[in-house]
Scaffold this motif. Structure first.
Motif, PDB file in Angstrom:
ATOM      1  N   LEU A  48      -0.730  -0.111 -15.824  1.00 36.62           N
ATOM      2  CA  LEU A  48      -1.054   0.180 -14.440  1.00 36.62           C
ATOM      3  C   LEU A  48      -0.162   1.549 -13.888  1.00 36.62           C
ATOM      4  CD1 LEU A  48      -1.270  -3.117 -12.458  1.00 36.62           C
ATOM      5  CD2 LEU A  48      -3.240  -1.193 -13.359  1.00 36.62           C
ATOM      6  N   ALA A  49       1.249   1.306 -14.412  1.00 33.96           N
ATOM      7  CA  ALA A  49       2.082   2.497 -14.018  1.00 33.96           C
ATOM      8  C   ALA A  49       1.644   3.683 -14.925  1.00 33.96           C
ATOM      9  CB  ALA A  49       3.668   2.061 -14.630  1.00 33.96           C
ATOM     10  N   PHE A  50       1.253   3.796 -16.051  1.00 33.32           N
ATOM     11  CA  PHE A  50       0.673   4.798 -17.044  1.00 33.32           C
ATOM     12  C   PHE A  50      -0.398   5.352 -16.340  1.00 33.32           C
ATOM     13  CE2 PHE A  50      -1.580   6.502 -20.320  1.00 33.32           C
ATOM     14  CZ  PHE A  50      -0.867   7.468 -20.870  1.00 33.32           C
ATOM     15  N   ILE A  51      -1.497   4.441 -15.991  1.00 33.57           N
ATOM     16  CA  ILE A  51      -2.678   4.964 -14.996  1.00 33.57           C
ATOM     17  C   ILE A  51      -2.594   5.616 -14.015  1.00 33.57           C
ATOM     18  CG2 ILE A  51      -4.834   4.188 -14.191  1.00 33.57           C
ATOM     19  CD1 ILE A  51      -4.967   2.074 -16.306  1.00 33.57           C
ATOM     20  N   GLY A  52      -1.484   5.261 -13.122  1.00 32.00           N
ATOM     21  CA  GLY A  52      -0.938   5.864 -11.979  1.00 32.00           C
ATOM     22  C   GLY A  52      -1.763   6.104 -10.738  1.00 32.00           C
ATOM     23  N   GLN A  53      -2.901   4.953 -10.668  1.00 33.18           N
ATOM     24  CA  GLN A  53      -3.705   4.988  -9.383  1.00 33.18           C
ATOM     25  C   GLN A  53      -4.028   3.363  -9.602  1.00 33.18           C
ATOM     26  OE1 GLN A  53      -6.788   7.534 -10.249  1.00 33.18           O
ATOM     27  NE2 GLN A  53      -8.135   5.996 -11.059  1.00 33.18           N
ATOM     28  N   PRO A  54      -4.349   3.220  -8.276  1.00 31.17           N
ATOM     29  CA  PRO A  54      -4.787   1.535  -7.964  1.00 31.17           C
ATOM     30  C   PRO A  54      -6.310   1.407  -8.796  1.00 31.17           C
ATOM     31  CG  PRO A  54      -4.038   2.676  -5.810  1.00 31.17           C
ATOM     32  CD  PRO A  54      -4.288   3.420  -6.950  1.00 31.17           C
ATOM     33  N   ILE A  55      -6.181   0.222  -9.369  1.00 31.28           N
ATOM     34  CA  ILE A  55      -7.524  -0.141 -10.232  1.00 31.28           C
ATOM     35  C   ILE A  55      -7.926  -1.359 -10.153  1.00 31.28           C
ATOM     36  CG2 ILE A  55      -7.283   1.906 -11.803  1.00 31.28           C
ATOM     37  CD1 ILE A  55      -6.528  -0.203 -13.906  1.00 31.28           C
ATOM     38  N   LEU A  56      -7.191  -2.254  -9.265  1.00 30.21           N
ATOM     39  CA  LEU A  56      -7.280  -3.772  -9.134  1.00 30.21           C
ATOM     40  C   LEU A  56      -8.395  -3.910  -7.902  1.00 30.21           C
ATOM     41  CD1 LEU A  56      -4.061  -5.262  -9.877  1.00 30.21           C
ATOM     42  CD2 LEU A  56      -5.911  -4.995 -11.396  1.00 30.21           C
ATOM     43  N   PHE A  57      -9.135  -4.832  -8.173  1.00 36.44           N
ATOM     44  CA  PHE A  57     -10.155  -5.138  -7.074  1.00 36.44           C
ATOM     45  C   PHE A  57      -9.451  -5.437  -5.930  1.00 36.44           C
ATOM     46  CE2 PHE A  57     -12.665  -8.329  -4.647  1.00 36.44           C
ATOM     47  CZ  PHE A  57     -13.483  -7.603  -4.506  1.00 36.44           C
ATOM     48  N   GLY A  58     -10.109  -5.067  -4.775  1.00 32.79           N
ATOM     49  CA  GLY A  58      -9.455  -5.704  -3.458  1.00 32.79           C
ATOM     50  C   GLY A  58     -10.072  -4.817  -2.304  1.00 32.79           C
ATOM     51  N   LEU A  59      -9.855  -5.065  -1.109  1.00 30.40           N
ATOM     52  CA  LEU A  59     -10.272  -4.299   0.047  1.00 30.40           C
ATOM     53  C   LEU A  59      -9.088  -3.428   0.421  1.00 30.40           C
ATOM     54  CD1 LEU A  59     -12.466  -4.289   2.437  1.00 30.40           C
ATOM     55  CD2 LEU A  59     -10.949  -5.871   3.627  1.00 30.40           C
ATOM     56  N   TRP A  60      -9.575  -2.214   0.419  1.00 34.79           N
ATOM     57  CA  TRP A  60      -8.565  -1.125   0.521  1.00 34.79           C
ATOM     58  C   TRP A  60      -8.644  -0.327   1.790  1.00 34.79           C
ATOM     59  CZ3 TRP A  60      -4.837  -0.508  -3.060  1.00 34.79           C
ATOM     60  CH2 TRP A  60      -5.013  -1.119  -4.464  1.00 34.79           C
ATOM     61  N   THR A  61      -7.516  -0.366   2.471  1.00 35.83           N
ATOM     62  CA  THR A  61      -7.634   0.582   3.755  1.00 35.83           C
ATOM     63  C   THR A  61      -7.100   1.966   3.673  1.00 35.83           C
ATOM     64  OG1 THR A  61      -7.851  -1.139   5.308  1.00 35.83           O
ATOM     65  CG2 THR A  61      -7.054   1.028   6.360  1.00 35.83           C
ATOM     66  N   TYR A 131     -12.564   0.138   2.358  1.00 34.41           N
ATOM     67  CA  TYR A 131     -13.728   0.198   1.159  1.00 34.41           C
ATOM     68  C   TYR A 131     -13.123  -0.991   0.032  1.00 34.41           C
ATOM     69  CZ  TYR A 131     -10.542   3.219  -1.160  1.00 34.41           C
ATOM     70  OH  TYR A 131      -9.189   3.994  -1.489  1.00 34.41           O
ATOM     71  N   ASN A 132     -14.143  -1.441  -0.434  1.00 35.66           N
ATOM     72  CA  ASN A 132     -13.844  -2.145  -1.495  1.00 35.66           C
ATOM     73  C   ASN A 132     -13.850  -1.568  -3.116  1.00 35.66           C
ATOM     74  OD1 ASN A 132     -13.795  -5.083  -0.939  1.00 35.66           O
ATOM     75  ND2 ASN A 132     -15.791  -4.833   0.049  1.00 35.66           N
ATOM     76  N   ALA A 133     -13.025  -1.557  -3.763  1.00 33.09           N
ATOM     77  CA  ALA A 133     -12.697  -0.749  -5.036  1.00 33.09           C
ATOM     78  C   ALA A 133     -11.892  -1.639  -6.044  1.00 33.09           C
ATOM     79  CB  ALA A 133     -12.281   0.395  -4.812  1.00 33.09           C
TER      80      ALA A 133
END
Length: 206
Positions: A48-61, A131-133
């Motif tokens: 995740l640190a290497f990818i450097g952006q949020p990719i885990l499912f959740g409701l994001w604001t 949003y959901n992502a």
């Protein structure tokens, strides 16, 4: 455009299954499950640190400020892949369901376009987008939606951590008289992961 804040899931979770890691390591008993689970979590955090952006499912604001001079055709969301838009406010005013339905998303890239009368640009203002992502991590109950190549990179990294054992992480090689020598290749910029794992994750980097 300035993203002021991003709220979403923060808890670390494994991005691959313990059973798959054990299969790769040819381990059939459960005596090392605790350590393997920790290594799997460490490897997932490294990925995740290497990818450097949020990719885990959740409701994001996400709060976004668009300046008058920005002339943006698209908003680049911080979390992806985009799954659905729940709500959007501009300067405190809620967008209607009709306005939301007019948004044009590129879900995989996490882009959001907003065609407006007489303009293809987003208007300036302070936006709050909910949003959901993200991908659903795998578990014993479900396969999840994490791309298999990400899970594979995590398993390769966890396997490398297991193989390293108690070896000094700064040690590049060692020799044993009458046996021979062993070397460990290191690569800059992989965050401690094997180069092959980093190569697998490269397309997902932000």
């Amino acid at each position: 455009m300035i993203s002021l804040s991003l709220d979403g899931p923060a808890d670390a979770v494994p991005l691959a299954l313990l059973a798959d890691l054990k299969a790769d390591l040819a381990i059939s008993d459960s005596s090392s499950d605790g350590r393997l689970a920790r290594l799997l979590l460490d490897a997932s955090s490294m990925a995740l640190a290497f990818i450097g952006q949020p990719i885990l499912f959740g409701l994001w604001t996400e709060e976004i400020v668009i300046e008058r001079a920005d002339h943006l055709r698209e908003i680049v969301l911080s979390a992806r892949p985009l799954l659905s838009i729940q709500s959007l406010k501009r300067n405190g005013a809620d967008w209607s369901a009709e306005q939301l339905s007019g948004l044009i998303p590129d879900c995989k890239a996490g882009l959001l376009s907003c065609p407006q009368v007489g303009s293809q640009n987003w208007k300036s203002g302070h936006y709050v987008l909910t949003y959901n992502a993200g991908y659903v991590p795998p578990s014993v109950e479900t396969a999840g939606t994490v791309p298999p190549i990400i899970s594979r990179a995590v398993i390769l990294t966890a396997s490398a951590l297991w193989a390293a054992g108690d070896r000094d992480p700064n040690l590049k090689s060692e020799s044993v008289q009458g046996v021979g020598s062993t070397s460990w290749a290191t690569a800059a910029g992989t965050g401690g992961m094997p180069q092959s794992a980093a190569d697998m994750l490269a397309p997902f980097r932000g």
